[in-house]
Design a protein around this motif. Sequence first.
Motif, PDB file in Angstrom:
ATOM      1  N   ASN A  58       0.842  -1.190   0.000  1.00 40.50           N
ATOM      2  CA  ASN A  58       0.000   0.000   0.000  1.00 40.50           C
ATOM      3  C   ASN A  58       0.884   1.249   0.000  1.00 40.50           C
ATOM      4  O   ASN A  58       1.218   1.801   1.041  1.00 40.50           O
ATOM      5  CB  ASN A  58      -0.926  -0.010   1.223  1.00 40.50           C
ATOM      6  N   TRP A  59       1.237   1.671  -1.212  1.00 39.43           N
ATOM      7  CA  TRP A  59       2.160   2.805  -1.344  1.00 39.43           C
ATOM      8  C   TRP A  59       1.564   4.095  -0.797  1.00 39.43           C
ATOM      9  O   TRP A  59       2.270   4.898  -0.155  1.00 39.43           O
ATOM     10  CB  TRP A  59       2.529   2.999  -2.816  1.00 39.43           C
ATOM     11  N   ASP A  60       0.297   4.336  -1.008  1.00 44.90           N
ATOM     12  CA  ASP A  60      -0.310   5.590  -0.543  1.00 44.90           C
ATOM     13  C   ASP A  60      -0.272   5.694   0.972  1.00 44.90           C
ATOM     14  O   ASP A  60       0.081   6.747   1.535  1.00 44.90           O
ATOM     15  CB  ASP A  60      -1.760   5.689  -1.041  1.00 44.90           C
ATOM     16  N   LEU A  61      -0.642   4.609   1.643  1.00 41.99           N
ATOM     17  CA  LEU A  61      -0.634   4.629   3.103  1.00 41.99           C
ATOM     18  C   LEU A  61       0.801   4.761   3.618  1.00 41.99           C
ATOM     19  O   LEU A  61       1.066   5.506   4.569  1.00 41.99           O
ATOM     20  CB  LEU A  61      -1.266   3.347   3.654  1.00 41.99           C
ATOM     21  N   PHE A  62       1.718   4.072   2.990  1.00 41.41           N
ATOM     22  CA  PHE A  62       3.124   4.143   3.379  1.00 41.41           C
ATOM     23  C   PHE A  62       3.646   5.577   3.275  1.00 41.41           C
ATOM     24  O   PHE A  62       4.255   6.104   4.209  1.00 41.41           O
ATOM     25  CB  PHE A  62       3.944   3.203   2.491  1.00 41.41           C
ATOM     26  N   LYS A  63       3.399   6.221   2.155  1.00 37.57           N
ATOM     27  CA  LYS A  63       3.889   7.594   1.973  1.00 37.57           C
ATOM     28  C   LYS A  63       3.260   8.546   2.987  1.00 37.57           C
ATOM     29  O   LYS A  63       3.943   9.435   3.532  1.00 37.57           O
ATOM     30  CB  LYS A  63       3.587   8.057   0.551  1.00 37.57           C
ATOM     31  N   LYS A  64       1.986   8.366   3.258  1.00 33.06           N
ATOM     32  CA  LYS A  64       1.308   9.208   4.250  1.00 33.06           C
ATOM     33  C   LYS A  64       1.940   9.045   5.626  1.00 33.06           C
ATOM     34  O   LYS A  64       2.199  10.022   6.335  1.00 33.06           O
ATOM     35  CB  LYS A  64      -0.176   8.835   4.303  1.00 33.06           C
ATOM     36  N   HIS A  65       2.229   7.799   5.978  1.00 36.33           N
ATOM     37  CA  HIS A  65       2.792   7.533   7.298  1.00 36.33           C
ATOM     38  C   HIS A  65       4.242   7.971   7.410  1.00 36.33           C
ATOM     39  O   HIS A  65       4.689   8.383   8.490  1.00 36.33           O
ATOM     40  CB  HIS A  65       2.655   6.048   7.639  1.00 36.33           C
ATOM     41  N   VAL A  66       5.001   7.899   6.327  1.00 37.00           N
ATOM     42  CA  VAL A  66       6.378   8.403   6.357  1.00 37.00           C
ATOM     43  C   VAL A  66       6.381   9.888   6.674  1.00 37.00           C
ATOM     44  O   VAL A  66       7.178  10.372   7.489  1.00 37.00           O
ATOM     45  CB  VAL A  66       7.100   8.128   5.023  1.00 37.00           C
ATOM     46  N   ALA A  67       5.481  10.616   6.041  1.00 36.51           N
ATOM     47  CA  ALA A  67       5.388  12.057   6.301  1.00 36.51           C
ATOM     48  C   ALA A  67       5.066  12.336   7.762  1.00 36.51           C
ATOM     49  O   ALA A  67       5.647  13.236   8.395  1.00 36.51           O
ATOM     50  CB  ALA A  67       4.324  12.681   5.393  1.00 36.51           C
ATOM     51  N   LEU A  68       4.146  11.550   8.333  1.00 37.48           N
ATOM     52  CA  LEU A  68       3.796  11.732   9.744  1.00 37.48           C
ATOM     53  C   LEU A  68       4.935  11.300  10.664  1.00 37.48           C
ATOM     54  O   LEU A  68       5.182  11.926  11.692  1.00 37.48           O
ATOM     55  CB  LEU A  68       2.522  10.940  10.060  1.00 37.48           C
ATOM     56  N   ALA A  69       5.646  10.241  10.281  1.00 33.70           N
ATOM     57  CA  ALA A  69       6.775   9.797  11.095  1.00 33.70           C
ATOM     58  C   ALA A  69       7.833  10.886  11.189  1.00 33.70           C
ATOM     59  O   ALA A  69       8.392  11.142  12.268  1.00 33.70           O
ATOM     60  CB  ALA A  69       7.372   8.518  10.497  1.00 33.70           C
ATOM     61  N   GLN A  70       8.115  11.543  10.058  1.00 29.68           N
ATOM     62  CA  GLN A  70       9.092  12.636  10.077  1.00 29.68           C
ATOM     63  C   GLN A  70       8.593  13.781  10.945  1.00 29.68           C
ATOM     64  O   GLN A  70       9.367  14.405  11.677  1.00 29.68           O
ATOM     65  CB  GLN A  70       9.372  13.121   8.659  1.00 29.68           C
ATOM     66  N   ARG A  71       7.313  14.036  10.886  1.00 31.70           N
ATOM     67  CA  ARG A  71       6.713  15.094  11.702  1.00 31.70           C
ATOM     68  C   ARG A  71       6.855  14.763  13.189  1.00 31.70           C
ATOM     69  O   ARG A  71       7.254  15.603  13.996  1.00 31.70           O
ATOM     70  CB  ARG A  71       5.240  15.235  11.323  1.00 31.70           C
ATOM     71  N   PHE A  72       6.553  13.512  13.554  1.00 32.31           N
ATOM     72  CA  PHE A  72       6.670  13.105  14.958  1.00 32.31           C
ATOM     73  C   PHE A  72       8.120  13.180  15.425  1.00 32.31           C
ATOM     74  O   PHE A  72       8.397  13.533  16.575  1.00 32.31           O
ATOM     75  CB  PHE A  72       6.125  11.695  15.163  1.00 32.31           C
TER      76      PHE A  72
END
Length: 852
Positions: free
Chosen positions: A337-351
């Motif tokens: 699931n590339w879309d979910l992965f990319k979304k979560h990477v962005a949030l991980a960097q934010r956290f």
Amino acid sequence: MNASDTLEQITYTQNEAYTAALAYFKGDDLAARVWLNKYALKDSHGKIYEQSPDDMHRRIASEIARIEKKYNSQISEQEIFDLIKDFKYIIPQGSPMTGIGNPFQIASLSNCFVIGNSSKSDSYGGIMKIDQEQVQLMKRRGGVGHDLSNIRPKGSPVKNSALTSTGIVPFMERFSNSTREVAQDGRRGALMLSISVQHPDAEDFIDAKLEQGKVTGANVSVRISDEFMKAVESDSSFLQQYPINVENPVYTKEIKANSIWKKIVHNAWKSAEPGILFWDTIIKESLPDCYADLGYETVSTNPCGEIPLCPYDSCRLLAINLYSYVENPFTKEASFNWDLFKKHVALAQRFMDDIIDLELEKIDGILEKIAQDPEDEEVKRTEKNLWLNIRRMADEGRRTGVGITAEGDMLAALSLRYGSKEGSNFSIEVHKNLALEAYRSSVQLAKERGAFKVYNAEREETNPFVLRLKAQDEELYNQMRKFGRRNIALLTIAPTGTTSLMSQTSSGIEPVFLPVYKRRRKVNPNDKNVRVDFVDEVGDSWEEYIVFHHKFKIWMEVNGYNTDKNYAQEELNDLIAKSPYYKATSNDVDYLEKVRMQGAIQKWVDHSISVTINMPNDVSEDLVGELYMEAWKVGCKGVTVYRDGSRSGVLMAVDAKKNDNIEEESATDVYFPTTRPTTLEADVVRFQNNKDKWIAFIGLIDGKPYEIFTGLSDDEDGILIPRWVNNGFIIKNKEADGSSRYDFQFQNQRGYKTTIEGLSYKFNPEYWNYAKLISSTIRHGMQIEKVVDLIGSLQLDESINTWKNGVARALKRYIPDGTETTKQKCSNCNSTNLHYQEGCLTCNDCGSSKCG
């Protein structure tokens, strides 16, 4: 700290928390114990404030949400909790998991630090300052790295009474000993020492750990230059010099490059060290080194090598669970699931950026603690300046460490074999997208919160990593030039030992170690309904049972295989052959292909990658050299080789063909040196039986008991040391008559060494003789639980029974948690189904626990 204001003062017993954690991890005893022992919120008295990882994740989510609100973010605490719960998507690692929202520890959230200044620490004063800084960081739970290339080589003239320098090795031993002296919530500190191959003492550095018991508190790595590697390839000479990297050195030494190369390869083959750091690759690719003149010159790495750092910089770690982005795992419909992965990477960097703000709060707490300490300002100066420097670097550069875990399981779930061309290509694509989305997130954070303070697009315009980002996404590159980014460097791939245990996945970037193996549990053959599958050479009976790697078990369930069946070995072999884990374990993967995969992924990781090439015992030194050479050519920043059985104190892997992948649960095999080292690290254990006070000095090798001295304490006939002394060193010395004397040495509160001479004659001679007998059984490999059973069975005079009980109690502390015994019965329910937990016997049937 806000967490303490809202912390509900509900506490749980060890058994309550363990039971809840065991249910949380669906019966996974190891995961439950790891979480409880390392990460559950506790105060200094051992009270437990979290019943399961859900409580821990609520604590972490609450604190990250608090920082998000500071920036007027709309991300809620529940959204953050949903991302980190169950270790499913985003996993703060190590220090952040322990420290975020923890009001009971004044400790840093950083996993990794580097200290030192390459141009100003070639003096005893500078070296002592580094030693103190190292200790100060380790007591706050940090792993530390520093480089020794600045220290002048052996024989160099100095302006003191010594006249010439002692060289590198004595200082390696000093820093190593300091590491072993610092306790970190039940674990030792972690240290990386590095040196440039250009340094004239590099060969001594490389050999330093070959002597048993030397430099045991440090990992060591050699900084290798491109010039040196080219000299190895052409079998030509190489110039060592001091100082390194200057046009007019005061000392030079010409060597054959291959002579030192062969020594590096041989030692790595023999003992798994030194590791190699390809230094020119690290510096050329490094974004922080674009700001080297502003204090960001990379000088060493953290203990596992995945974060090259400048002096006084630090990094916090977080892992993304790659397996969780595979939909319909282990089926023909499996997809990523590339879309979910990319979304979560962005949030991980934010956290991760939020965690920097939390770290700054933690450092302010440390500085406040230092200010309140009663010592003179002069005494506190080094520690205070250390944390002020670390705070400045964290605030100015805002370095982060977003990484991954479960690479091996992700590939298997997609029916891609780890080490195949298809598997490697997919992994490269994952890491490329991770890099792009993390950098996109950092640019967005710069728009919202401001860029890191020294950002300058022109400084970075020729950096190879930035140019790769530009080639893939020019719009991202243009946005970064316009707005900057929030963080000076973002990405890493770290080891994820305990993280992968709790997420129940393969570790980090590594393949699965074994998808299935057998364990043996010792049983009493006289019990009812017991199955005896194996009787060992001393007559003990064992039941065999199968342990499946968690995701292999899911593959079995998806494909209709019974996970409760007691499979024969041939059936297990057939199962593995049908699975996507076939020929994809640590020892199966083609070594050169793994190195090439690492090099290709490294192109998308701005820091570095911690990865070990596991090899069987019979591989040649030539193959190790070939791997190192290939790693340099394909662009790796570092590499470590581990040949099975090459390191003392490490359990050897079982040969599947000979022993059917069997692991005995109570196995505590130790490979001790044949000659007792002159100095042993030692623990001090105090205990009381009836009205008698006793003390034990337990000599350790690699954290395992090697010898014991015990006797009465705190009376005119016994031995007296301060109550706050819990560890030190047992030193073997010679008397004038040639006999041996064992002294105990510890560091007093002023930092001076204090020695108590002659443990052997300060105790009752009868105790001493029995202690010699017990020490002999330990150092010849008898498992500690069996030693304890042996002591319990001794028929001794009533007058020394309290001594016997005390020795057993002292040694029980070193029995691995979970070790089972059938030698004793539960005093509550009479069951023989008992196991050790933190030195206490706990009943598996009724839950009662007895210590001592």
